[in-house]
Design a protein around this motif. Sequence first.
Motif, PDB file in Angstrom:
ATOM      1  N   LEU A  91      17.639  27.063  59.352  1.00  0.00           N
ATOM      2  CA  LEU A  91      18.161  27.071  60.717  1.00  0.00           C
ATOM      3  C   LEU A  91      18.243  25.636  61.204  1.00  0.00           C
ATOM      4  O   LEU A  91      17.286  24.860  61.034  1.00  0.00           O
ATOM      5  CB  LEU A  91      17.255  27.882  61.650  1.00  0.00           C
ATOM      6  CG  LEU A  91      17.127  29.381  61.382  1.00  0.00           C
ATOM      7  CD1 LEU A  91      16.075  29.992  62.305  1.00  0.00           C
ATOM      8  CD2 LEU A  91      18.463  30.084  61.564  1.00  0.00           C
ATOM      9  N   ASP A  92      19.354  25.261  61.813  1.00  0.00           N
ATOM     10  CA  ASP A  92      19.545  23.914  62.343  1.00  0.00           C
ATOM     11  C   ASP A  92      19.996  23.997  63.794  1.00  0.00           C
ATOM     12  O   ASP A  92      20.823  24.845  64.150  1.00  0.00           O
ATOM     13  CB  ASP A  92      20.609  23.158  61.540  1.00  0.00           C
ATOM     14  CG  ASP A  92      20.162  22.843  60.130  1.00  0.00           C
ATOM     15  OD1 ASP A  92      19.337  21.930  59.962  1.00  0.00           O
ATOM     16  OD2 ASP A  92      20.641  23.514  59.189  1.00  0.00           O
ATOM     17  N   ALA A  93      19.464  23.095  64.596  1.00  0.00           N
ATOM     18  CA  ALA A  93      19.888  22.975  65.996  1.00  0.00           C
ATOM     19  C   ALA A  93      19.995  21.500  66.350  1.00  0.00           C
ATOM     20  O   ALA A  93      19.069  20.730  66.076  1.00  0.00           O
ATOM     21  CB  ALA A  93      18.887  23.671  66.918  1.00  0.00           C
ATOM     22  N   ASP A  94      21.129  21.103  66.922  1.00  0.00           N
ATOM     23  CA  ASP A  94      21.352  19.718  67.338  1.00  0.00           C
ATOM     24  C   ASP A  94      21.942  19.713  68.742  1.00  0.00           C
ATOM     25  O   ASP A  94      22.801  20.549  69.073  1.00  0.00           O
ATOM     26  CB  ASP A  94      22.291  19.009  66.364  1.00  0.00           C
ATOM     27  CG  ASP A  94      21.646  18.774  65.011  1.00  0.00           C
ATOM     28  OD1 ASP A  94      20.891  17.796  64.881  1.00  0.00           O
ATOM     29  OD2 ASP A  94      21.885  19.578  64.088  1.00  0.00           O
ATOM     30  N   HIS A  95      21.501  18.743  69.550  1.00  0.00           N
ATOM     31  CA  HIS A  95      21.953  18.665  70.939  1.00  0.00           C
ATOM     32  C   HIS A  95      22.274  17.219  71.287  1.00  0.00           C
ATOM     33  O   HIS A  95      21.504  16.302  70.979  1.00  0.00           O
ATOM     34  CB  HIS A  95      20.870  19.207  71.878  1.00  0.00           C
ATOM     35  CG  HIS A  95      21.291  19.243  73.312  1.00  0.00           C
ATOM     36  ND1 HIS A  95      22.235  20.137  73.788  1.00  0.00           N
ATOM     37  CD2 HIS A  95      20.912  18.484  74.378  1.00  0.00           C
ATOM     38  CE1 HIS A  95      22.407  19.930  75.081  1.00  0.00           C
ATOM     39  NE2 HIS A  95      21.618  18.931  75.460  1.00  0.00           N
ATOM     40  N   THR A 146      25.607  21.626  72.299  1.00  0.00           N
ATOM     41  CA  THR A 146      24.620  22.119  71.334  1.00  0.00           C
ATOM     42  C   THR A 146      25.312  22.769  70.138  1.00  0.00           C
ATOM     43  O   THR A 146      26.229  23.581  70.318  1.00  0.00           O
ATOM     44  CB  THR A 146      23.671  23.141  71.985  1.00  0.00           C
ATOM     45  OG1 THR A 146      23.006  22.526  73.089  1.00  0.00           O
ATOM     46  CG2 THR A 146      22.639  23.635  70.980  1.00  0.00           C
ATOM     47  N   GLN A 147      24.872  22.378  68.951  1.00  0.00           N
ATOM     48  CA  GLN A 147      25.399  22.943  67.709  1.00  0.00           C
ATOM     49  C   GLN A 147      24.279  23.713  67.016  1.00  0.00           C
ATOM     50  O   GLN A 147      23.200  23.172  66.746  1.00  0.00           O
ATOM     51  CB  GLN A 147      25.915  21.833  66.786  1.00  0.00           C
ATOM     52  CG  GLN A 147      26.421  22.300  65.442  1.00  0.00           C
ATOM     53  CD  GLN A 147      27.842  22.843  65.505  1.00  0.00           C
ATOM     54  OE1 GLN A 147      28.607  22.478  66.402  1.00  0.00           O
ATOM     55  NE2 GLN A 147      28.197  23.691  64.574  1.00  0.00           N
ATOM     56  N   LEU A 148      24.526  24.992  66.716  1.00  0.00           N
ATOM     57  CA  LEU A 148      23.569  25.827  65.997  1.00  0.00           C
ATOM     58  C   LEU A 148      24.171  26.238  64.659  1.00  0.00           C
ATOM     59  O   LEU A 148      25.370  26.518  64.564  1.00  0.00           O
ATOM     60  CB  LEU A 148      23.219  27.081  66.808  1.00  0.00           C
ATOM     61  CG  LEU A 148      22.595  26.871  68.190  1.00  0.00           C
ATOM     62  CD1 LEU A 148      22.354  28.216  68.856  1.00  0.00           C
ATOM     63  CD2 LEU A 148      21.303  26.077  68.087  1.00  0.00           C
ATOM     64  N   ALA A 149      23.334  26.271  63.624  1.00  0.00           N
ATOM     65  CA  ALA A 149      23.812  26.664  62.294  1.00  0.00           C
ATOM     66  C   ALA A 149      22.700  27.417  61.581  1.00  0.00           C
ATOM     67  O   ALA A 149      21.506  27.152  61.768  1.00  0.00           O
ATOM     68  CB  ALA A 149      24.232  25.441  61.484  1.00  0.00           C
ATOM     69  N   ALA A 150      23.106  28.365  60.756  1.00  0.00           N
ATOM     70  CA  ALA A 150      22.154  29.158  59.978  1.00  0.00           C
ATOM     71  C   ALA A 150      22.753  29.448  58.613  1.00  0.00           C
ATOM     72  O   ALA A 150      23.971  29.628  58.473  1.00  0.00           O
ATOM     73  CB  ALA A 150      21.815  30.462  60.698  1.00  0.00           C
ATOM     74  N   ARG A 169      20.981  11.938  70.493  1.00  0.00           N
ATOM     75  CA  ARG A 169      21.215  13.187  69.764  1.00  0.00           C
ATOM     76  C   ARG A 169      19.882  13.595  69.130  1.00  0.00           C
ATOM     77  O   ARG A 169      19.264  12.801  68.421  1.00  0.00           O
ATOM     78  CB  ARG A 169      22.289  13.017  68.684  1.00  0.00           C
ATOM     79  CG  ARG A 169      22.601  14.295  67.910  1.00  0.00           C
ATOM     80  CD  ARG A 169      23.709  14.047  66.886  1.00  0.00           C
ATOM     81  NE  ARG A 169      23.992  15.213  66.074  1.00  0.00           N
ATOM     82  CZ  ARG A 169      24.843  16.184  66.399  1.00  0.00           C
ATOM     83  NH1 ARG A 169      25.497  16.097  67.550  1.00  0.00           N
ATOM     84  NH2 ARG A 169      25.042  17.213  65.605  1.00  0.00           N
ATOM     85  N   VAL A 170      19.444  14.802  69.433  1.00  0.00           N
ATOM     86  CA  VAL A 170      18.169  15.287  68.893  1.00  0.00           C
ATOM     87  C   VAL A 170      18.431  16.585  68.131  1.00  0.00           C
ATOM     88  O   VAL A 170      19.389  17.322  68.414  1.00  0.00           O
ATOM     89  CB  VAL A 170      17.135  15.526  70.012  1.00  0.00           C
ATOM     90  CG1 VAL A 170      16.765  14.208  70.674  1.00  0.00           C
ATOM     91  CG2 VAL A 170      17.662  16.522  71.043  1.00  0.00           C
TER      92      VAL A 170
END
Length: 308
Positions: free
Chosen positions: A231-235, A197-201, A241-242
């Motif tokens: 805010l971004d979230a990718d998994h 999981t990648q989180l970004a802000a 990949r969502v």
Amino acid sequence: DQAFASRFDTRRSSASWQNDITLAAGHQIVGGLDYQYDEVLSSTRYDRSKRANKAAFAQYLADLGPVDLQFSARHDKSEQFGHHNTGSVAAGYSFSPALRLRASYGTAFKAPSFNDLYWPGAGNPDLRPETSSTREIGASGRAGGFAWQTSLFRTRINNLIAWAPVSAGSAIWIPSNVSQAHITGLELGASQRFGQTQLAASATFLNPKDHSGGASEGNLLIRRARQSGRLDADHDLGNWRVGASLLATGKRYENTANSVKLGGYATLDLRAEYRFAPAWRLQARLENVGDKRYQTAYGYNQPGFGAF
């Protein structure tokens, strides 16, 4: 009623030449020429419908281990607005992968468009070009799966081109030069990876002020929100990949008197991707999932829900 109304055909022809020369390891010179020719062919008469801009530019780049430097210069010869010189200088220093500092100073030039100058009944042929200077300092770093960056900048604009109603509630808009405007801003960003999981802000805080000395002295510049964020979230799920993005923006004003307010808004986007072969992917995205109705310019609605 199938009656001819009007025709606007805008054309731009451009040509560029650039040459990159490596002097030695870590030292490079970039030089080149730009040419741009703009033309408006329309059923509505413009006082002037053609103009050319010629430019020459040069840049020096140096990578000296922990230090990197950049010097650039550009000269524009506008057929309509004469000669203008712009340039920038920037430097960065890396103490370690966890901390890098940078600073820069640059100038800019922007000519009014044909519509700014000659739009029938609303253009202002007395407009002068915008000129600006920007100072910026910043820092960034990375440690493991965590990365961050921040920057603080201040832009000073002379003769900012701004459209505004001739009076409150008027349907007639005319552009004019705001003799001086200051935009101070702070940008923050960070990202972290947790397994798959990648989180970004990120967030931007602006203080865009009118300093023309007139009735609008100290007011906010039109159509500029003071706060915005994302805010971004990718998994990753094997070949899948969502992800999702939430974008939020604060209120802004439509007029120089700051009496017509456009409300803030937030939109949600969703995306998915499936890799069904090493070189092939199938992608889909949904934009503005909540079908949020909002405007960034008064009277002009932005797109609602979209699927791609």
